[in-house]
Design a protein around this motif. Sequence first.
Motif, short mmCIF file in Angstrom:
data_model
loop_
_atom_site.label_atom_id
_atom_site.label_comp_id
_atom_site.label_asym_id
_atom_site.label_seq_id
_atom_site.Cartn_x
_atom_site.Cartn_y
_atom_site.Cartn_z
N ALA A 81 -1.19 46.87 32.79
CA ALA A 81 -1.89 46.91 34.07
C ALA A 81 -1.63 45.67 34.93
O ALA A 81 -1.38 45.79 36.13
N PRO A 82 -1.69 44.43 34.37
CA PRO A 82 -1.41 43.26 35.22
C PRO A 82 0.01 43.27 35.79
O PRO A 82 0.22 42.81 36.92
N LEU A 83 0.96 43.79 35.02
CA LEU A 83 2.34 43.85 35.53
C LEU A 83 2.44 44.84 36.69
O LEU A 83 3.12 44.58 37.69
N VAL A 84 1.76 45.96 36.56
CA VAL A 84 1.75 46.95 37.64
C VAL A 84 1.08 46.35 38.88
O VAL A 84 1.57 46.48 40.01
N PRO A 132 7.00 33.38 35.71
CA PRO A 132 6.25 34.63 35.65
C PRO A 132 7.10 35.82 35.21
O PRO A 132 6.62 36.71 34.52
N GLN A 133 8.38 35.80 35.59
CA GLN A 133 9.27 36.90 35.20
C GLN A 133 9.51 36.89 33.69
O GLN A 133 9.51 37.94 33.04
N THR A 134 9.73 35.69 33.12
CA THR A 134 9.92 35.60 31.67
C THR A 134 8.66 36.02 30.94
O THR A 134 8.71 36.72 29.91
N MET A 183 -3.54 51.65 24.40
CA MET A 183 -3.16 50.25 24.22
C MET A 183 -2.24 49.76 25.33
O MET A 183 -2.32 48.61 25.75
N LEU A 184 -1.36 50.63 25.81
CA LEU A 184 -0.42 50.19 26.84
C LEU A 184 -1.09 49.97 28.19
O LEU A 184 -0.68 49.10 28.95
N ALA A 185 -2.15 50.74 28.48
CA ALA A 185 -2.80 50.63 29.78
C ALA A 185 -3.30 49.21 30.06
O ALA A 185 -2.96 48.63 31.10
N PRO A 186 -4.13 48.60 29.18
CA PRO A 186 -4.58 47.24 29.49
C PRO A 186 -3.49 46.19 29.41
O PRO A 186 -3.59 45.13 30.03
N LEU A 187 -2.42 46.47 28.64
CA LEU A 187 -1.35 45.50 28.51
C LEU A 187 -0.43 45.48 29.74
O LEU A 187 0.01 44.44 30.19
N ALA A 243 6.14 42.65 27.89
CA ALA A 243 6.72 43.97 27.62
C ALA A 243 7.16 44.11 26.17
O ALA A 243 7.00 45.17 25.57
N VAL A 244 7.73 43.04 25.59
CA VAL A 244 8.15 43.09 24.19
C VAL A 244 6.94 43.33 23.28
O VAL A 244 7.00 44.13 22.34
N ASN A 245 5.85 42.65 23.56
CA ASN A 245 4.66 42.82 22.74
C ASN A 245 4.05 44.21 22.93
O ASN A 245 3.49 44.79 21.99
N ALA A 246 4.14 44.74 24.15
CA ALA A 246 3.69 46.11 24.37
C ALA A 246 4.53 47.09 23.55
O ALA A 246 4.01 48.05 22.97
#
Length: 418
Positions: free
Chosen positions: A168-171, A266-268, A162-166, A274-277
Motif C-alpha cells: 500500500a505505501p508503494l502504491v 527511497p527507490q532502493t 499480507m500483500l495489501a498492507p505491505l 518488494a523482495v520481502n513481500a
Amino acid sequence: MSSSSSPTAVPEGAAVLRPPRSRGAIALLVLVLGVLTATGPLATDMYLPAFPQITEELGASEAQIGLTLTAIMLGLAVGQLVIGPMSDAWGRRRPLLVGVSLFTVTSVLCVFVPDVTAFIVLRFVQGVAGAAGAVIARAVVRDMFQGDDAVRFFSRLALVMMLAPLLAPLVGAQLLLVGPWQLSFWVLAAMSALSLVLVALWLPESLPVEARRAQGPRVLLATVGSLVRDRRFMGPVLSLGLSFGMLFTYVSAFSFVSQNEFGVSPQTYGWLFAVNALASMLGTQGNGLLVGRVDTRRRLAAGLSVALFSVVTLLVVALAGVAQLWSVSALLALMMFSVGFIMPNATVTALDGQPASVAGTASALMGSLQFALGGSVAALAGLTPSGEASLVSMAVVMASVAVLSLGAFVWGSRVRVV
C-alpha cells in the motif's frame, strides 16, 4: 471435507451452503474475499507517503495527522467487535453490504475534508466500516470450510491479506507522482464500490437462518468470556496478534531505518520492500504445499520458530554493531517467509474449534486483538531517546514479541513444541 474437520453447531436438517469445488468458483471466492480483506489495510497504509503534504494542506501538526492513523486502527478494532456479532445474528451479507457502502461514502468524504478534526472523525468511521470486510470474510471461510480445506483457502487468501498492507505505501507513493494526496481516497472509494458489486452479485449467504444466533449484550459478553477462557482459541489468537505486531513493527520502522542508518534511496527501499513481500508470498504458498502432509499445529510451530530465529539473530547482529544492509534484508525476508506460515495456520487453528453460530464473534475478537496488539507493539519501536525508531529498537521489539508469540502457542496447545 478434510478428515481434520470439526463439527459445527448447525442444527440437524439445516440447509448449509456447500463449499465451492471447481477451480473457477474457488478463484471467484478468493477474488471477492480478497478485495474485501485488502480494503482495510490499503486504507490504513496507502496515504502514509502523503503525510507531509496533508500536514501542509490542512494546516495541522504531524502529531494531529498521526491521529488519523490511530483513528482508523481504533475503528477497525471497534468495528470488528460490533460487526462480528451482528453477522452471527443477521447473516453475513446484510452487515457486509452496509459496511462496504459506508466505507465507500466515507472514502469520498475524506477527499473533501475541511480540517484535521473532520479528517480524524471520518477515518474512525471509515475504520469501523472497513472492519466488515475483514471480519466477515474470515467468518465466511469458517462457514464454508474446515480443517485442511480451510487452511488451503486461507493460504490463497493470505496472499492478498499480507500483500495489501505491505504494498500500500508503494502504491500511495506512485499515486503522488500523478496527483494530490486525495487521489488515494478516490482509489479506495473505487475499490470499495467494486467490492460492493462483487458481494451483491457473487457472494452468497453462507450462514443459514437455522444457524444464526441473536445475542443481547449479556449473551454477547458471555460468548466473549467463553472464548477468552478457551486456551485452544486464545493461544493461536495471541500468536497471531503478536506476530502481526512483529510484522507491523517492520512495516512502520524499516523505511526510516533503511534510509537513515544505511543511506539507501527511497527507490532502493522500495525494491527491498518488494523482495520481502515476495518472501511472504513464497511462505504462504509453501504452507499450502504442506497441507495434508504436515499437521496444522506443526506448521504453525515451525513458522513461529523460524520467525523467532530470524529476529533474534537480527537483534544480535544489531547489538554487535556488525549489521550490513544485505544481512538485515536477508533476516527480514526470512521473517516475512515465516509469517506466511503463521497467519493462515493460526487463523484456522483458532476458528476451527468454534461452532458456526459464534464464528463471527470469534473472528471479530481475533481481528480486534490483532489490530490492537499490532498497533501498540509497533509504537514501542519509537520509544527511544530521539523519539525515532532505530535498527536496535526495531529488533528489540520484534524479538520480544516473537518470544511471546511462541509462548502463547505453547500455552494454548498445552504441548511442547517439537
